[in-house]
Enzyme design. Sequence first.
Site, PDB file in Angstrom:
ATOM      1  N   THR A  25       0.818  -1.227   0.000  1.00 44.33           N
ATOM      2  CA  THR A  25       0.000   0.000   0.000  1.00 44.33           C
ATOM      3  C   THR A  25       0.844   1.266   0.000  1.00 44.33           C
ATOM      4  O   THR A  25       0.351   2.344   0.306  1.00 44.33           O
ATOM      5  CB  THR A  25      -0.960   0.030   1.216  1.00 44.33           C
ATOM      6  OG1 THR A  25      -0.180  -0.023   2.416  1.00 44.33           O
ATOM      7  CG2 THR A  25      -1.937  -1.140   1.183  1.00 44.33           C
ATOM      8  N   TYR A  26       2.140   1.132  -0.339  1.00 43.19           N
ATOM      9  CA  TYR A  26       2.985   2.332  -0.401  1.00 43.19           C
ATOM     10  C   TYR A  26       2.351   3.328  -1.366  1.00 43.19           C
ATOM     11  O   TYR A  26       1.929   2.969  -2.459  1.00 43.19           O
ATOM     12  CB  TYR A  26       4.397   1.991  -0.894  1.00 43.19           C
ATOM     13  CG  TYR A  26       5.198   3.243  -1.186  1.00 43.19           C
ATOM     14  CD1 TYR A  26       5.775   3.960  -0.138  1.00 43.19           C
ATOM     15  CD2 TYR A  26       5.313   3.752  -2.472  1.00 43.19           C
ATOM     16  CE1 TYR A  26       6.473   5.131  -0.380  1.00 43.19           C
ATOM     17  CE2 TYR A  26       6.012   4.929  -2.726  1.00 43.19           C
ATOM     18  CZ  TYR A  26       6.577   5.610  -1.677  1.00 43.19           C
ATOM     19  OH  TYR A  26       7.254   6.782  -1.921  1.00 43.19           O
ATOM     20  N   TYR A  57       3.389   5.715   5.192  1.00 45.34           N
ATOM     21  CA  TYR A  57       2.612   5.873   3.954  1.00 45.34           C
ATOM     22  C   TYR A  57       1.434   6.838   4.106  1.00 45.34           C
ATOM     23  O   TYR A  57       0.746   7.133   3.121  1.00 45.34           O
ATOM     24  CB  TYR A  57       2.086   4.512   3.454  1.00 45.34           C
ATOM     25  CG  TYR A  57       3.119   3.430   3.269  1.00 45.34           C
ATOM     26  CD1 TYR A  57       4.495   3.716   3.260  1.00 45.34           C
ATOM     27  CD2 TYR A  57       2.739   2.102   3.100  1.00 45.34           C
ATOM     28  CE1 TYR A  57       5.434   2.702   3.102  1.00 45.34           C
ATOM     29  CE2 TYR A  57       3.681   1.082   2.926  1.00 45.34           C
ATOM     30  CZ  TYR A  57       5.022   1.392   2.940  1.00 45.34           C
ATOM     31  OH  TYR A  57       5.950   0.395   2.777  1.00 45.34           O
ATOM     32  N   TYR A 131      11.274  12.773   8.188  1.00 43.84           N
ATOM     33  CA  TYR A 131      12.549  12.939   7.465  1.00 43.84           C
ATOM     34  C   TYR A 131      13.319  14.125   8.055  1.00 43.84           C
ATOM     35  O   TYR A 131      13.360  15.199   7.468  1.00 43.84           O
ATOM     36  CB  TYR A 131      12.276  13.187   5.972  1.00 43.84           C
ATOM     37  CG  TYR A 131      11.610  12.021   5.273  1.00 43.84           C
ATOM     38  CD1 TYR A 131      12.273  10.796   5.132  1.00 43.84           C
ATOM     39  CD2 TYR A 131      10.327  12.147   4.751  1.00 43.84           C
ATOM     40  CE1 TYR A 131      11.669   9.726   4.489  1.00 43.84           C
ATOM     41  CE2 TYR A 131       9.718  11.068   4.096  1.00 43.84           C
ATOM     42  CZ  TYR A 131      10.388   9.866   3.974  1.00 43.84           C
ATOM     43  OH  TYR A 131       9.792   8.810   3.332  1.00 43.84           O
ATOM     44  N   GLN A 192      11.934  -8.169   5.144  1.00 49.40           N
ATOM     45  CA  GLN A 192      11.329  -7.625   3.925  1.00 49.40           C
ATOM     46  C   GLN A 192      12.392  -6.860   3.140  1.00 49.40           C
ATOM     47  O   GLN A 192      12.958  -5.893   3.633  1.00 49.40           O
ATOM     48  CB  GLN A 192      10.156  -6.701   4.285  1.00 49.40           C
ATOM     49  CG  GLN A 192       9.378  -6.267   3.067  1.00 49.40           C
ATOM     50  CD  GLN A 192       8.186  -5.375   3.375  1.00 49.40           C
ATOM     51  OE1 GLN A 192       8.088  -4.262   2.862  1.00 49.40           O
ATOM     52  NE2 GLN A 192       7.276  -5.843   4.213  1.00 49.40           N
ATOM     53  N   SER A 219       8.788  -4.572  -4.082  1.00 48.72           N
ATOM     54  CA  SER A 219       9.102  -4.313  -5.500  1.00 48.72           C
ATOM     55  C   SER A 219       9.307  -5.627  -6.262  1.00 48.72           C
ATOM     56  O   SER A 219      10.283  -5.762  -7.005  1.00 48.72           O
ATOM     57  CB  SER A 219      10.355  -3.434  -5.635  1.00 48.72           C
ATOM     58  OG  SER A 219      10.180  -2.210  -4.973  1.00 48.72           O
ATOM     59  N   LEU A 221       7.957  -6.673  -8.755  1.00 51.01           N
ATOM     60  CA  LEU A 221       7.793  -6.468 -10.206  1.00 51.01           C
ATOM     61  C   LEU A 221       8.725  -5.357 -10.692  1.00 51.01           C
ATOM     62  O   LEU A 221       8.463  -4.714 -11.703  1.00 51.01           O
ATOM     63  CB  LEU A 221       6.334  -6.094 -10.523  1.00 51.01           C
ATOM     64  CG  LEU A 221       5.284  -7.102 -10.036  1.00 51.01           C
ATOM     65  CD1 LEU A 221       3.879  -6.603 -10.271  1.00 51.01           C
ATOM     66  CD2 LEU A 221       5.499  -8.449 -10.731  1.00 51.01           C
ATOM     67  N   PHE A 274      -2.844   0.097  -7.372  1.00 47.53           N
ATOM     68  CA  PHE A 274      -4.096   0.791  -7.081  1.00 47.53           C
ATOM     69  C   PHE A 274      -5.028   0.662  -8.292  1.00 47.53           C
ATOM     70  O   PHE A 274      -6.018   1.360  -8.399  1.00 47.53           O
ATOM     71  CB  PHE A 274      -3.830   2.269  -6.754  1.00 47.53           C
ATOM     72  CG  PHE A 274      -3.106   2.473  -5.436  1.00 47.53           C
ATOM     73  CD1 PHE A 274      -3.502   1.795  -4.295  1.00 47.53           C
ATOM     74  CD2 PHE A 274      -2.028   3.346  -5.336  1.00 47.53           C
ATOM     75  CE1 PHE A 274      -2.844   1.970  -3.080  1.00 47.53           C
ATOM     76  CE2 PHE A 274      -1.366   3.531  -4.126  1.00 47.53           C
ATOM     77  CZ  PHE A 274      -1.779   2.847  -2.997  1.00 47.53           C
ATOM     78  N   ASN A 282      -2.580  -9.759 -10.550  1.00 53.85           N
ATOM     79  CA  ASN A 282      -1.429 -10.142  -9.723  1.00 53.85           C
ATOM     80  C   ASN A 282      -1.748 -11.329  -8.817  1.00 53.85           C
ATOM     81  O   ASN A 282      -0.861 -12.089  -8.434  1.00 53.85           O
ATOM     82  CB  ASN A 282      -0.962  -8.964  -8.855  1.00 53.85           C
ATOM     83  CG  ASN A 282      -0.285  -7.873  -9.663  1.00 53.85           C
ATOM     84  OD1 ASN A 282       0.147  -8.106 -10.791  1.00 53.85           O
ATOM     85  ND2 ASN A 282      -0.194  -6.676  -9.103  1.00 53.85           N
TER      86      ASN A 282
END
Length: 325
Positions: A25-26, A57, A131, A192, A219, A221, A274, A282
């Site tokens: 869900t990033y 996120y 950040y 992960q 990632s 894909l 999304f 997928n």
Amino acid sequence: MNLSAANHWIPLSDGNSIPIIGLGTYSDPKPIPRQTYTSVKAAIDAGYRHIDGASLYHNEHEVGEAIREKLAEGKVKREEIFYCGKLWSTKHDPEMVRPALEKTLKTLKLDYIDLYIIEMPMTFKPGEEFYPKDENGKWLYDKSDLPATWEAMEACKDAGLVKSLGVSNFNRRQLELILNKPGLKYKPVTNQVECHPYFTQPKLWKFCQQHDIVIVAYSPLGTCRNPSWVNISSPPLLKDEILNSLGRKYNKTAAQVALRFNIQRGIVVIPKSFHPERLKENFQIFDFSLTEEEMKSVEALNKNTRFVDLLIWSDHPEYPFHEEY
């Protein structure tokens, strides 16, 4: 492993289990409102039971709302949903770990989550700023004490706030800091990391297998081609000729072949989408399998190149990717 759309959970070393495919869900720092909510609902309807999220996120409230709605509809029971949340780098201070998890639970409006992981081994200046930078735009780092952070994670498991504990983006040395910690109560059940046919992680995968740690592939894909944070020196994974020719053979897409490759290795995949059609597509990876020879031909595509190299933090003392694995 006889996995099917209806039953695709694999065991974790702590006695719990994890669905081998999940929805990532990033989203960009400014997510499109309701996009995550709609996707999570569509994913559960399509058969997904594993949702991967993070406070970073900024959309956990939508994830929680979608899950709760599906529970209320009777579509799923709570124990059939697997949610992974993440501890961000500004919350590594042991005093901050439980409040960070409690905030996630409050945002999701759930009593517990299934997996809580340390998102990165790099510690930033503690606080509310995701950040942190100084007035000159320089990153504000903090000294990492991963074993101390881990102890605070263990206390969250003891308190019943989370079922399983794991890590993300840890290299072998950083995993060993936890595994060899005196008085270790619970070892990480997952790590992960980026993993796909162009970056198969053979050494880290083998190390994790030896320690009963399941690799969860982000990632899977490849990733978006945003040069501000993605290494675009490798060509796009889904244009690969071998993946596409295997796709033609099985009447599948290159993406489905790439996902199938990882799940046949026992690696959990969390593709993000999304897009309702792609999201369904997928998930349709349980009705074919690659032969041993085809697995080897996909394995041979490994270029050992990361798309997500996090170079902006490469001067952090705990930057994980300087080491081979």
